[in-house]
Design an enzyme around this catalytic site. Structure first.
Site: not given
Ligand code: SAH
Length: 450
Positions: A378, A330, A280, A405, A309
């Protein structure tokens, strides 16, 4: 209506991209920089079938919500396209985005909270990804003019930690000194495509990533030696991106010197972050976002929690000590390694992260009969997939906390959860990105069926 025509317009609305909206002879006109309540003399830039783009020639009647910032470049670039709006009105704009989307979805009875303001409204970003191009024969850093790849040279990036701006300028000067060519995207030639710099407010560590067209370039040893001398820099990484693409980072990183990760902290949990891992960007607002999400989850000591995620595990590891177990998913494998290492780093042994697509892993877990009590999601801007939603529901969670987002895809997904027996009553916008039109929002879905 035709290109270059000059017309007087009354601005009635602000688009989700923060363009002023006006109506003229049956056409919708999007006016860069204009605000609702303003009357402007505008020049038509581009005409499509039912809409057109225009720019302000002169403001005839000015909105009281306008901030007259000196550096108009921030607004002209995509860097801070809301910077001309007073902060309380920015917060209102973000709340209205959510209200309007709910209305369109016929969900008018859902409550929308006031947007949670960011503790810092400028200089809040802990990371900058800045394009490097040649402008008038000189290597420049800056930002692209909206809807273009024209670089506007900048040295003050306004929303970025000023310590990062200092390093950006220092690296730019080193690249100039050693005559390293900037990337030329038309011919896919030259060398430096982007500077990607992260700084932790908690530890002061700074990672510099040079995004390059080649794995190596002749001046690299000297450039690296000079970057090492910049105050605060703890790592230098070369990211290799040989392709003709708009994607910023390539797939391979070479550590040139220093630590392979930078260390940051959220609340009392420490995190090591690899170059490719998501983190973030608003360091002071992130714990407030998480606190809100965690409060909505109403966690119990016996709960099995899924952190989907997960990035480097920031949400799951923030709650692990208060629940029975955490399983995370992830897709970026370096981020998964970071998440599992971060668990160890913080003495957490009930959290485990796996690499994979959330929809696939969740389907596998559901098919195996895995049960969850609370799921945090997320996702990136495109939101969830139906496959994920079905599988998530199969694990039988009493609560699903959705952090988004992009409220448009969030509301689409929430409706799908409603069809599966879940309900929600409130969405809370959180301002993670002051001066930009980006909206972050949190809600909790609760199971209505047994
Ligand atoms: N929850 C975390 C990250 C949120 S951003 C935080 O608050 O920091 C969204 C994340 O989803 C990113 O790390 C991205 O790499 C991951 N992502 C994107 N597509 C995805 C998918 N299909 N499956 C799993 N993760 C995914």
């Amino acid at each position: 209506m035709e290109k270059n025509q000059i017309i007087e317009l009354e601005i009635t609305d602000l688009s989700y991209e923060a363009m002023g909206v006006a109506h003229y002879e049956g056409m919708t006109v999007f006016v860069n920089n204009a605000l609702p309540g303003e009357t402007v003399e505008a020049k038509i830039l581009k005409v499509k079938k039912s809409f057109a783009f225009a720019k302000i020639e002169q403001i005839i009647k000015e909105s009281p919500d306008r901030v007259n910032i000196k550096l108009n470049q921030w607004v002209q670039t995509g860097l801070a396209s809301l910077a001309h709006v007073k902060y309380d009105k920015q917060l209102e704009f973000k709340r209205n985005q959510v209200v309007n989307l709910l209305q369109k979805a016929h969900l008018d009875d859902v409550k929308v909270g006031e947007t949670l303001p960011s503790p810092e409204q400028t200089g809040y970003r802990n990371k900058a990804q800045v394009p490097v191009r040649e402008v008038k024969g000189q290597l420049e850093i800056g930002f692209f003019r909206k809807h273009s790849h024209d670089l506007v040279p900048l040295t003050n990036f306004f929303t970025t930690d000023p310590e990062i701006d200092r390093v950006l300028v220092a690296v730019r000067d080193i690249l100039r000194q050693y005559h390293v060519p900037a990337y030329d995207e038309i011919h896919n030639q030259g060398e430096i495509r982007y500077l990607d710099i992260r700084r932790s407010k908690a530890t002061g560590e700074i990672m510099v990533i040079l995004v390059c067209l080649h794995k190596d370039f002749p001046q690299l040893p000297k450039v690296a030696e000079a970057i090492k001398q910049i105050d605060g820099v703890t790592s230098l990484v070369l990211n290799y991106n040989p392709k003709k693409t708009n994607v910023i980072l390539g797939k391979v990183d070479y550590l040139i010197f220093g630590k392979p990760q930078i260390t940051d902290q959220i609340g009392d949990v420490k995190f090591k972050i690899s170059p490719e891992s998501f983190f973030q960007i608003n360091s002071l607002q992130t714990p407030r976002l998480y606190d809100l999400a965690i409060k909505k989850a109403d966690l119990q000591p016996d709960d099995i929690v899924i952190d989907a995620y997960s990035g480097i595990g920031t949400i799951g590891l923030s709650v692990a000590k208060h629940v029975k177990s955490v399983r995370g998913i992830e897709s970026v494998s370096d981020a998964v390694k970071d998440a599992n290492n971060n668990a160890k780093l913080n003495g957490i042994n009930n959290a485990k992260y796996v690499a994979g697509k959330a929809e696939e892993v969740m389907s596998r877990w559901a098919a195996k009969g895995m049960k969850a009590d609370v799921i945090f999601v997320d996702p990136p801007r495109k939101g969830l997939t139906s496959e994920f939603i079905e599988a998530a529901v199969k694990t039988g969670p009493k609560k699903i906390v959705y952090i988004s987002c992009n409220p448009a895809t969030m509301i689409r997904d929430l409706q799908e959860f409603m069809n599966e027996g879940y309900t929600f009553s409130q969405i809370d916008p959180v301002d993670m990105f002051p001066q930009t039109p980006h909206v972050e929002a949190v809600t909790v879905l609760e199971r209505t069926r047994k």
